[in-house]
Scaffold this motif. Structure first.
Motif, short mmCIF file in Angstrom:
data_model
loop_
_atom_site.label_atom_id
_atom_site.label_comp_id
_atom_site.label_asym_id
_atom_site.label_seq_id
_atom_site.Cartn_x
_atom_site.Cartn_y
_atom_site.Cartn_z
N MET A 1 0.92 -0.89 0.10
CA MET A 1 0.30 0.19 0.01
C MET A 1 1.11 1.34 -0.26
N ASN A 2 0.53 2.55 -1.14
CA ASN A 2 1.63 3.65 -0.76
C ASN A 2 0.44 5.00 -0.55
N ILE A 3 1.35 5.34 0.53
CA ILE A 3 0.96 6.63 1.84
C ILE A 3 1.36 8.02 1.09
N THR A 4 0.86 8.93 0.82
CA THR A 4 1.94 10.56 0.60
C THR A 4 1.94 10.82 1.68
N PHE A 5 3.04 11.14 1.77
CA PHE A 5 3.85 12.14 2.51
C PHE A 5 3.95 13.59 1.88
N ILE A 6 2.93 14.30 2.90
CA ILE A 6 3.57 15.96 2.22
C ILE A 6 3.85 16.92 3.41
N ALA A 56 -1.18 10.00 -5.84
CA ALA A 56 -0.16 8.58 -5.55
C ALA A 56 -0.43 7.71 -5.08
N SER A 57 -1.24 8.10 -4.37
CA SER A 57 -2.19 7.42 -2.94
C SER A 57 -3.54 7.94 -2.85
N SER A 58 -4.23 6.99 -2.28
CA SER A 58 -5.89 7.12 -1.35
C SER A 58 -5.30 7.90 -0.04
N ILE A 59 -4.46 7.40 0.51
CA ILE A 59 -3.85 8.49 1.52
C ILE A 59 -3.20 9.09 2.07
#
Length: 281
Positions: A1-6, A56-59
């Motif tokens: 699962m991919n997570i985006t962190f900004i 890129a992600s759903s979270i």
């Protein structure tokens, strides 16, 4: 699962590795590209744009200073924000200290079939590094249950109910936390007047209930700028000025600002325990 962190500043850069350690791949983005390059590895992809990162992600998690939250999330006249790029069924998690009204504004700007969790953090950089943060997410129970395993990568998670409650509880807890931080500095102000050594004063404080606050103040590895504590006080006062009088918050903000002003350049959080931030004779 991919997570985006900004937002990969002091806090974000310590949080991203915990996601990787828990088996997630991560897409990161920061306006300052130098902050993301050091995180790059086989499980961390650096996005070239905000749009790429969000899609890129759903979270999607964000960790930025309060001043930057609205422009990043809602956008400006010249620059779209996160809400403009969200995929269907996305969950946006905001960890910043924030006025609850701003949470409502962001939520209202989000597209249908997307969810918002305001999930502010209790704990500093050392806690982020150790994976011992406390996160207080608020929003729909379904969004919380979906995001819970991700949030647990960083420490303890306490669900606090409907959207906005996370932001409110962060401000509530900050009243006591900021008073304790400024209280360390003011305690040492009296030690200066009595010509009592800082070491014995801080040692005695650590024998009582203020031990965690003093321990944090003495952590020379904490990169947090002291001005960030002042910024949190400003956000707190701005959010509550029409609701309640908070004289202790105003006083603690003034003392912390005096400490910031006492040092040329960037005062660190640990400087509240140094002579460099003492009152002028």
């Amino acid at each position: 699962m991919n997570i985006t962190f900004i937002g990969t500043g002091f806090m974000g850069s310590e949080m991203v590795p915990h996601l990787v350690d828990n088996g997630y791949t991560v897409t990161v983005f920061d306006q300052d590209s130098s902050k993301t390059k050091r995180l790059m590895n086989a499980n961390v992809h650096v996005a070239a744009s905000l749009e790429e990162a969000v899609k890129a992600s759903s979270i999607i998690m964000t960790s930025v200073m309060s001043n930057d939250v609205m422009a990043l999330h809602v956008g400006t006249e010249n620059q779209p924000g996160i809400v403009n790029y969200l995929n269907r069924d996305s969950i946006l998690i905001i960890t910043s200290t924030l006025d609850p009204d701003k949470v409502a504004t962001i939520k209202a700007a989000m597209p249908d079939h997307s969810e918002l969790l305001d999930a502010p953090i209790i704990g500093g950089v050392r806690y982020a590094r150790e994976g011992s943060l406390v996160l207080i997410p608020a929003g729909s129970k379904s969004a919380y249950e979906t995001a819970k395993p991700v949030l647990e990568s960083f420490g303890h998670v306490e669900y606090v109910g409907p959207s906005g409650n996370g932001a409110k509880l962060k401000l509530i807890t900050n009243v006591g936390i900021m008073a304790a931080e400024a209280g360390i500095r003011e305690t040492l102000d009296l030690a200066d007047v009595y010509d009592i050594d800082y070491d014995i004063t801080l040692h005695l404080l650590q024998l009582g209930p203020l031990k965690p606050v003093v321990t944090r103040a003495l952590d020379e590895n904490n990169p947090r700028p002291l001005k960030d504590s002042v910024a949190d006080e400003v956000e707190l006062l701005s959010a509550t000025e029409k609701l309640v009088e908070l004289p202790m918050v105003k006083a603690s903000m003034r003392r912390l600002q005096m400490a910031v002003d006492a040092i040329e350049g960037e005062a660190r959080f640990s400087d509240i325990a140094h002579k460099s931030t003492s009152l002028k004779k």
